[in-house]
Design a protein around this motif. Sequence first.
Motif, PDB file in Angstrom:
ATOM      1  N   LEU A   1      25.199  13.794  17.300  1.00 39.57           N
ATOM      2  CA  LEU A   1      24.347  14.587  16.233  1.00 39.57           C
ATOM      3  C   LEU A   1      23.022  14.069  15.987  1.00 39.57           C
ATOM      4  O   LEU A   1      22.556  12.813  16.393  1.00 39.57           O
ATOM      5  CB  LEU A   1      25.244  13.802  14.870  1.00 39.57           C
ATOM      6  N   GLU A   2      22.310  15.279  15.540  1.00 40.83           N
ATOM      7  CA  GLU A   2      21.128  15.189  15.365  1.00 40.83           C
ATOM      8  C   GLU A   2      20.458  15.795  14.202  1.00 40.83           C
ATOM      9  O   GLU A   2      21.381  16.618  13.855  1.00 40.83           O
ATOM     10  CB  GLU A   2      20.247  15.558  16.914  1.00 40.83           C
ATOM     11  N   ASP A   3      19.397  15.641  13.598  1.00 42.82           N
ATOM     12  CA  ASP A   3      18.828  16.503  12.553  1.00 42.82           C
ATOM     13  C   ASP A   3      18.659  17.769  12.888  1.00 42.82           C
ATOM     14  O   ASP A   3      18.007  18.037  14.046  1.00 42.82           O
ATOM     15  CB  ASP A   3      17.616  15.824  11.874  1.00 42.82           C
TER      16      ASP A   3
ATOM     17  N   HIS B   1      19.296  17.677   4.814  1.00 44.05           N
ATOM     18  CA  HIS B   1      19.390  16.983   5.684  1.00 44.05           C
ATOM     19  C   HIS B   1      20.474  17.283   6.797  1.00 44.05           C
ATOM     20  O   HIS B   1      21.425  16.298   7.103  1.00 44.05           O
ATOM     21  CB  HIS B   1      19.306  15.577   5.186  1.00 44.05           C
TER      22      HIS B   1
ATOM     23  N   LYS C   1      22.900  17.677   9.820  1.00 42.00           N
ATOM     24  CA  LYS C   1      22.933  17.026  11.011  1.00 42.00           C
ATOM     25  C   LYS C   1      23.889  18.064  11.784  1.00 42.00           C
ATOM     26  O   LYS C   1      25.043  18.473  11.463  1.00 42.00           O
ATOM     27  CB  LYS C   1      23.874  15.441  11.214  1.00 42.00           C
TER      28      LYS C   1
END
Length: 68
Positions: free
Chosen positions: A38-40, A50, A52
């Motif tokens: 997972l990443e922003d 925000h 993800k």
Amino acid sequence: MQAIHEGQCGACGHFGEHHKSDVLVTILSTKKADESFLEDCGLPKNAAIHLKVSPISGCDGFVPAASA
């Protein structure tokens, strides 16, 4: 590992936009990623929440990432 295709977050310029890392470069260069990573999302309309996302996610805000 899942294959990443055009239109998915792992190939998007907003994926991890503010957290450049070797993992993101590897995803872009190999077009493969662990679907649990997972990443922003750096898409401006998602900044306040925000969000993800996984590399295999996708949305209408896709913009192709620069070449790795």
